[in-house]
Design a protein around this motif. Sequence first.
Motif, PDB file in Angstrom:
ATOM      1  N   ASP A 174       0.827  -1.195   0.000  1.00  0.00           N
ATOM      2  CA  ASP A 174       0.000   0.000   0.000  1.00  0.00           C
ATOM      3  C   ASP A 174       0.867   1.254   0.000  1.00  0.00           C
ATOM      4  O   ASP A 174       1.942   1.273   0.588  1.00  0.00           O
ATOM      5  CB  ASP A 174      -0.881   0.008   1.258  1.00  0.00           C
ATOM      6  N   ILE A 175       0.383   2.281  -0.682  1.00  0.00           N
ATOM      7  CA  ILE A 175       0.965   3.610  -0.566  1.00  0.00           C
ATOM      8  C   ILE A 175      -0.096   4.445   0.128  1.00  0.00           C
ATOM      9  O   ILE A 175      -1.173   4.674  -0.420  1.00  0.00           O
ATOM     10  CB  ILE A 175       1.357   4.201  -1.930  1.00  0.00           C
ATOM     11  N   GLY A 176       0.190   4.815   1.372  1.00  0.00           N
ATOM     12  CA  GLY A 176      -0.777   5.538   2.185  1.00  0.00           C
ATOM     13  C   GLY A 176      -0.316   6.944   2.499  1.00  0.00           C
ATOM     14  O   GLY A 176       0.595   7.474   1.864  1.00  0.00           O
ATOM     15  N   GLN A 177      -0.970   7.532   3.499  1.00  0.00           N
ATOM     16  CA  GLN A 177      -0.622   8.883   3.925  1.00  0.00           C
ATOM     17  C   GLN A 177      -0.345   8.891   5.419  1.00  0.00           C
ATOM     18  O   GLN A 177      -1.017   8.206   6.190  1.00  0.00           O
ATOM     19  CB  GLN A 177      -1.757   9.857   3.610  1.00  0.00           C
ATOM     20  N   ASP A 178       0.635   9.680   5.798  1.00  0.00           N
ATOM     21  CA  ASP A 178       1.000   9.855   7.201  1.00  0.00           C
ATOM     22  C   ASP A 178      -0.045  10.759   7.846  1.00  0.00           C
ATOM     23  O   ASP A 178      -0.308  11.857   7.360  1.00  0.00           O
ATOM     24  CB  ASP A 178       2.384  10.504   7.276  1.00  0.00           C
ATOM     25  N   ASP A 179      -0.655  10.283   8.933  1.00  0.00           N
ATOM     26  CA  ASP A 179      -1.713  11.079   9.559  1.00  0.00           C
ATOM     27  C   ASP A 179      -1.221  11.929  10.730  1.00  0.00           C
ATOM     28  O   ASP A 179      -2.021  12.417  11.526  1.00  0.00           O
ATOM     29  CB  ASP A 179      -2.875  10.190  10.001  1.00  0.00           C
ATOM     30  N   SER A 180       0.087  12.140  10.812  1.00  0.00           N
ATOM     31  CA  SER A 180       0.613  12.998  11.880  1.00  0.00           C
ATOM     32  C   SER A 180       0.223  14.456  11.613  1.00  0.00           C
ATOM     33  O   SER A 180      -0.102  14.842  10.490  1.00  0.00           O
ATOM     34  CB  SER A 180       2.133  12.856  11.999  1.00  0.00           C
ATOM     35  N   ALA A 181       0.242  15.244  12.672  1.00  0.00           N
ATOM     36  CA  ALA A 181      -0.193  16.648  12.594  1.00  0.00           C
ATOM     37  C   ALA A 181       0.744  17.480  11.714  1.00  0.00           C
ATOM     38  O   ALA A 181       1.932  17.191  11.600  1.00  0.00           O
ATOM     39  CB  ALA A 181      -0.236  17.240  13.998  1.00  0.00           C
ATOM     40  N   PHE A 182       0.160  18.512  11.117  1.00  0.00           N
ATOM     41  CA  PHE A 182       0.953  19.452  10.331  1.00  0.00           C
ATOM     42  C   PHE A 182       1.564  20.479  11.271  1.00  0.00           C
ATOM     43  O   PHE A 182       0.848  21.074  12.087  1.00  0.00           O
ATOM     44  CB  PHE A 182       0.083  20.174   9.300  1.00  0.00           C
ATOM     45  N   PRO A 183       2.869  20.727  11.172  1.00  0.00           N
ATOM     46  CA  PRO A 183       3.452  21.789  11.992  1.00  0.00           C
ATOM     47  C   PRO A 183       2.928  23.151  11.537  1.00  0.00           C
ATOM     48  O   PRO A 183       2.646  23.356  10.362  1.00  0.00           O
ATOM     49  CB  PRO A 183       4.957  21.668  11.749  1.00  0.00           C
ATOM     50  N   LEU A 184       2.792  24.062  12.477  1.00  0.00           N
ATOM     51  CA  LEU A 184       2.315  25.416  12.164  1.00  0.00           C
ATOM     52  C   LEU A 184       3.479  26.396  12.195  1.00  0.00           C
ATOM     53  O   LEU A 184       4.393  26.261  13.006  1.00  0.00           O
ATOM     54  CB  LEU A 184       1.256  25.845  13.173  1.00  0.00           C
ATOM     55  N   GLU A 185       3.430  27.354  11.304  1.00  0.00           N
ATOM     56  CA  GLU A 185       4.476  28.374  11.233  1.00  0.00           C
ATOM     57  C   GLU A 185       3.800  29.729  11.047  1.00  0.00           C
ATOM     58  O   GLU A 185       2.859  29.862  10.260  1.00  0.00           O
ATOM     59  CB  GLU A 185       5.394  28.062  10.048  1.00  0.00           C
TER      60      GLU A 185
END
Length: 138
Positions: free
Chosen positions: A69-80
């Motif tokens: 499978d090629i999936g997506q990382d569900d970790s949070a996006f850092p904010l800047e």
Amino acid sequence: MIDPLVASSKLSSSGLEAQSSRLRVISENIANAQSTGRTPGSDPYTRKTITFKSELDRTLGAASVTVKDIGQDDSAFPLEYDPGNPAADENGMVKKPNVNTLIEMADMREANRSYQANLQMMKQARAMITATIDLMRG
């Protein structure tokens, strides 16, 4: 019974394909490591992940590897804080991709080494086949 040299070539070929796919995913992640959204508050590029599975090849009598499978990382996006960015929300915060370039580079190095190992295995099998043919001629 299948020839061990043919079997080793097929196994290394499956490894080459798997690592090639892995390198493509890693390259895409690195290329998009700074890709933010286009509209205020929108999500940026999401890091892709790849998983493999081991499959028993009954003709070879050995396990080969394929992409599961090629999936997506569900970790949070850092904010800047970047109020001038078109993707900034009402507070001036921009969501950045959840891609860590250092981790991607380490993964790329590991995938490259695995690719090279599979390639070397294929070269050795070819050399052994050539040596066997030369012995049969002599």
